[in-house]
Motif scaffolding. Structure first.
Motif, PDB file in Angstrom:
ATOM      1  N   THR A  44       0.852  -1.581  -0.026  1.00  0.00           N
ATOM      2  CA  THR A  44       0.379  -0.226  -0.039  1.00  0.00           C
ATOM      3  C   THR A  44       0.727   1.045  -0.243  1.00  0.00           C
ATOM      4  O   THR A  44       0.869   2.372  -1.007  1.00  0.00           O
ATOM      5  N   LYS A  45       2.107   1.229   0.768  1.00  0.00           N
ATOM      6  CA  LYS A  45       2.538   2.614   1.153  1.00  0.00           C
ATOM      7  C   LYS A  45       3.951   2.791  -1.103  1.00  0.00           C
ATOM      8  O   LYS A  45       3.740   4.300  -1.398  1.00  0.00           O
ATOM      9  N   VAL A  47       2.634   1.745  -3.532  1.00  0.00           N
ATOM     10  CA  VAL A  47       1.644   2.075  -4.407  1.00  0.00           C
ATOM     11  C   VAL A  47       0.892   3.254  -4.230  1.00  0.00           C
ATOM     12  O   VAL A  47       1.041   4.478  -5.322  1.00  0.00           O
ATOM     13  N   THR A  48       0.780   3.566  -2.667  1.00  0.00           N
ATOM     14  CA  THR A  48       0.204   5.369  -3.120  1.00  0.00           C
ATOM     15  C   THR A  48       1.352   6.470  -3.142  1.00  0.00           C
ATOM     16  O   THR A  48       1.427   7.274  -3.732  1.00  0.00           O
ATOM     17  N   SER A  51       1.180   6.146  -6.948  1.00  0.00           N
ATOM     18  CA  SER A  51       0.344   7.895  -7.180  1.00  0.00           C
ATOM     19  C   SER A  51       0.985   9.250  -7.042  1.00  0.00           C
ATOM     20  O   SER A  51       0.405   9.704  -7.811  1.00  0.00           O
ATOM     21  N   GLU A  52       1.947   9.369  -6.016  1.00  0.00           N
ATOM     22  CA  GLU A  52       1.665  10.698  -5.930  1.00  0.00           C
ATOM     23  C   GLU A  52       2.658  10.928  -7.222  1.00  0.00           C
ATOM     24  O   GLU A  52       2.763  12.170  -7.743  1.00  0.00           O
ATOM     25  N   GLY A 106      -2.572  22.105  -4.279  1.00  0.00           N
ATOM     26  CA  GLY A 106      -2.092  20.548  -3.777  1.00  0.00           C
ATOM     27  C   GLY A 106      -1.610  20.541  -1.706  1.00  0.00           C
ATOM     28  O   GLY A 106      -2.306  21.802  -1.537  1.00  0.00           O
ATOM     29  N   MET A 107      -1.757  19.517  -1.324  1.00  0.00           N
ATOM     30  CA  MET A 107      -1.405  19.381  -0.512  1.00  0.00           C
ATOM     31  C   MET A 107      -0.229  19.750   0.182  1.00  0.00           C
ATOM     32  O   MET A 107       0.492  20.504   1.128  1.00  0.00           O
ATOM     33  N   LEU A 109       2.018  17.237  -0.317  1.00  0.00           N
ATOM     34  CA  LEU A 109       2.924  16.376   0.395  1.00  0.00           C
ATOM     35  C   LEU A 109       3.361  15.364  -0.058  1.00  0.00           C
ATOM     36  O   LEU A 109       3.680  14.126   0.274  1.00  0.00           O
ATOM     37  N   GLY A 110       2.786  15.112  -1.392  1.00  0.00           N
ATOM     38  CA  GLY A 110       2.904  14.188  -2.199  1.00  0.00           C
ATOM     39  C   GLY A 110       4.167  13.829  -2.446  1.00  0.00           C
ATOM     40  O   GLY A 110       4.767  12.563  -2.283  1.00  0.00           O
ATOM     41  N   GLY A 113       6.193  13.699   1.164  1.00  0.00           N
ATOM     42  CA  GLY A 113       5.323  12.114   1.661  1.00  0.00           C
ATOM     43  C   GLY A 113       5.387  10.793   0.590  1.00  0.00           C
ATOM     44  O   GLY A 113       6.046   9.305   1.240  1.00  0.00           O
ATOM     45  N   ALA A 114       6.088  10.575  -0.407  1.00  0.00           N
ATOM     46  CA  ALA A 114       6.912   9.721  -1.377  1.00  0.00           C
ATOM     47  C   ALA A 114       7.719   9.450  -0.506  1.00  0.00           C
ATOM     48  O   ALA A 114       8.250   7.762  -0.126  1.00  0.00           O
ATOM     49  N   ARG A 116       8.720   9.702   2.242  1.00  0.00           N
ATOM     50  CA  ARG A 116       9.069   9.046   3.656  1.00  0.00           C
ATOM     51  C   ARG A 116       8.610   7.184   3.374  1.00  0.00           C
ATOM     52  O   ARG A 116       8.395   6.768   4.240  1.00  0.00           O
ATOM     53  N   LEU A 117       7.013   6.978   2.015  1.00  0.00           N
ATOM     54  CA  LEU A 117       6.514   5.788   2.146  1.00  0.00           C
ATOM     55  C   LEU A 117       7.479   5.052   1.247  1.00  0.00           C
ATOM     56  O   LEU A 117       7.627   3.805   1.429  1.00  0.00           O
TER      57      LEU A 117
END
Ligand SMILES: Nc1ncnc2c1ncn2[C@@H]1O[C@H](COP(=O)(O)OP(=O)(O)OP(=O)(O)O)[C@@H](O)[C@H]1O
Ligand SMILES: [Mg+2]
Lengths: 139, 282
Positions: A44-45, A47-48, A51-52, A106-107, A109-110, A113-114, A116-117
């Motif tokens: 999930t991490k 793929v997310t 996505s970003e 946007g936020m 965070l993409g 955040g990516a 960190r994921l």
């Protein structure tokens, strides 16, 4: 980051020029993650993150292409994904990687955040485009 | 022989033998469409078309995209729209136009002059045939996009879960178009069912990224502006961990792991609200 693209025997490549393409690219990454034995959380991490990065490529880089492959490191399986666009690039990488900073609406965070994921994150950006490479390992 | 005399020859022939040509044209097209359109309807349609073409040529034109053919074009657009809606194929539709060539051929190939006139007429019909297929395609595209919209509506049901509580089970990806539909339906259902609580369930959303999160937050804010309480349920463990790592904060929006927990919570609040109302009356 190691040159995973050069090591891979087979890389799957998909173009990303619509939001529908982002969805199918995500599915390709998910399948590789499942085959590589990544846990549900890791899948999930990854793929997310994909996505970003795929959406950034579409929104700010005018689209591009994504290459992905299964990789191994000392017997440990993982998934490598590369996002390459020929857009205007990111002028200030530190700023772009700051939580909450967005040049659009946007936020912001993409990108941060990516990073960190995933386990490995590498970004190159210049006036002729942006390339982001990530790896997520099955722990 | 020049274009003008060609047109004159065509106009004369088409005027003199109108009944014969029209009958043959209707029969040829009718055979093509194998009775899926009544002969009377077809005859009327083709008759109007025939007269419009004749009128434009009488005015001296053979240019299918010119002003004299405006009436013909609008008739053809109507014809192709109807055919597209009725499920005829593009070939069948365009053949309705081309069939007139076949009908005229025997009467216009007797000598060199009429053969030349026939060729010009054939070119005109080619142009009209192209217009027909363009109009057909446009209609098909409209049909497809309206079906896509209907699907979108279908895939975002907003249901009344209990008195005062509505639920939105989201399935699949949440893009901007979908968010708009969800938001509108949710707000409308809140009003229609006189509800004070909404539960958005994301069990069926495989990836929650910043875009999805932003859309969810927008929806919650809109529901709050209508005075409703909004809960997000169905946040699976892997999604929760990913959201946290991304750095997304849902702020003071209540979240629940499961829809049933969220419903239990909402019902408690609805009951409390009701008690308050009763106390207010006393
Ligand atoms: N491929 C790219 N090419 C050019 N600029 C980019 C690219 N990717 C990111 N950026 C820049 O970096 C900024 C930060 O990206 P980030 O993904 O963190 O936020 P965002 O896309 O604006 O919002 P969101 O939180 O919805 O992702 C963007 O606003 C954009 O200006
Ligand atoms: Mg982004």
């Amino acid at each position: 980051m190691k040159d995973y693209a050069a090591e891979c025997a087979s890389l799957e490549t998909v173009p990303v020029s619509t939001s529908g393409d982002v969805v199918s690219m995500r599915q390709m990454v998910r399948i590789l993650a499942q085959r590589g034995g990544l846990s549900l959380v890791h899948q999930t991490k990854l793929v997310t993150a994909a996505s970003e990065l795929g959406r950034n490529m579409l929104v700010y880089g005018g689209g591009g292409s994504v290459r992905a492959a299964s990789v191994t490191d000392a017997g440990r399986p993982g998934v490598f994904v590369e996002f390459r666009d020929k857009g205007p690039g990111i002028a200030d990488l530190d700023l772009a990687l700051t939580d909450g900073w967005t040049s659009g609406n946007g936020m912001g965070l993409g990108l941060s955040g990516a990073r960190r994921l995933v386990d490995e994150f590498d970004i190159e950006s210049g006036p002729s485009g942006t390339t982001v490479r990530i790896v997520k390992w099955a722990k | 022989m020049n274009t003008e005399s060609n047109i004159r020859l065509l106009v004369d022939t088409l005027t003199e033998q109108r009944e014969k040509f029209l009958t043959q044209w209707t029969r040829t097209v009718g055979e093509d469409l194998r009775g899926r359109l009544s002969t009377a309807e077809l005859g009327r349609e083709l008759g109007e078309l025939y007269d419009a073409v004749l009128e434009a040529m009488t005015a001296g034109s053979l240019d299918s995209r010119g002003e004299h053919f405006a009436e013909t074009r609008s008739l053809l657009i109507e014809l192709s729209r109807n055919r597209a809606r009725q499920g005829f194929t593009p070939t069948e539709t365009v053949r309705s136009v081309f069939a007139l060539k076949e009908v005229l051929e025997p009467s216009l190939t007797g000598d060199a002059d009429s053969a030349r006139a026939y060729l010009q007429f054939a070119r005109l019909l080619d142009g009209l045939g192209l217009l027909t297929s363009e109009a057909y395609l446009r209609t098909r595209e409209e049909i497809i996009s309206s079906q896509a919209e209907q699907l979108l509506e279908l895939s975002t049901p907003v249901v009344k879960l209990w008195d005062g509580v509505v639920g939105v089970p989201l399935v699949g990806t949440l893009d901007s178009a979908r968010t708009q539909v969800v938001m509108e339906k949710l707000l409308q259902t809140l009003v229609d069912t006189d509800s004070t609580h909404a539960i958005i369930d994301i069990t069926g959303v495989p990836t929650v990224d910043t875009q999805v999160a932003q859309h969810l937050l927008k929806t919650v804010v809109a529901a709050r502006m209508m005075g409703a309480q909004c809960t997000i349920s169905g946040i699976r463990p892997q999604i929760a961990q990913t959201i946290v790592a991304l750095g997304i904060e849902f702020g003071d929006i209540p979240t629940n792991a499961s829809l049933s927990d969220a419903l239990r919570q909402a019902l408690k609040e609805v009951a409390l609200d009701a008690e308050d109302d009763v106390r207010g009356l006393l």
